[in-house]
Design an enzyme around this catalytic site. Sequence first.
Site, PDB file in Angstrom:
ATOM      1  CB  SER A 151      -4.961   3.903   0.582  1.00  0.00           C
ATOM      2  OG  SER A 151      -4.531   2.561   0.715  1.00  0.00           O
ATOM      3  CE1 TYR A 164      -9.817   2.848   2.622  1.00  0.00           C
ATOM      4  CE2 TYR A 164      -8.167   1.501   1.519  1.00  0.00           C
ATOM      5  CZ  TYR A 164      -8.499   2.461   2.453  1.00  0.00           C
ATOM      6  OH  TYR A 164      -7.516   3.048   3.217  1.00  0.00           O
TER       7      TYR A 164
END
Length: 256
Positions: A151, A164
């Site tokens: 990401s 995350y």
Amino acid sequence: MTSPSADSSTQTALPLALVTGASRGLGAAIAKRLARAGYRVAINYASNEAKAAELKSEIESAGGRAELCRFNVAESSEVDTALELLTKSHGPIEVLVANAGITIDSLLMRLKDEDLDRTLDVDLKGAIYCVRAASRGMMKSRKGSVILISSVVGEMGNAGQSAYAAAKAGLIGFGKSVARELASRNIRCNIVAPGYIQTDMTGALTEAQKDAILRNIPLGTFGSPDDISEAVAFLASPAARYITGQVLGVNGGMYI
């Protein structure tokens, strides 16, 4: 866990691609794109069998081949058993796309231990388990392409997403290490780092939130799942034969 069905007439006819977390979102788009590229796609899912079966039907209706492959990426024993059954039925995995992931947003001071563990177990350790298991067959056949879905948050960080971001950044370091370890066996490993993509998650944002995000994206728009699936298909293909250990940012210029 469900075992894939054997099909003696076609089981060795098509190269095998496994996509984790493939029942919806980016994973489903990637599975459909790889099926169009000529792969027999193993659709991994943990719980949403209905969505996975729907995707399988869609792929087969379009002339592709697909198998359902249920296991929890966060459980190493399930991963090992499922991939052993899969490769016995359909041959070695040629392409692995480690896409399965979750997001549990929280400011660091409020981050619960169980949420941290769950995020790392699925997003980072799950990918490691899958690559470890899939690479065994790839090493024997001396070919393979591993693609990790990271990401933009793993590159630039984001407030409220420390766990995350840590997991997604970990995928980048892991992928580069795998690329170095397995290159001598003609196995490539690359990382795709999506930016803001039009999914259920972005659909839940308010207009004010969307406007704030778009102001930081030079191309001025969210990406689509197809933008990610095309990047994955390229990295899986012979056209990317001399590319390994790289991070491909698909983010509209949000992180340069």
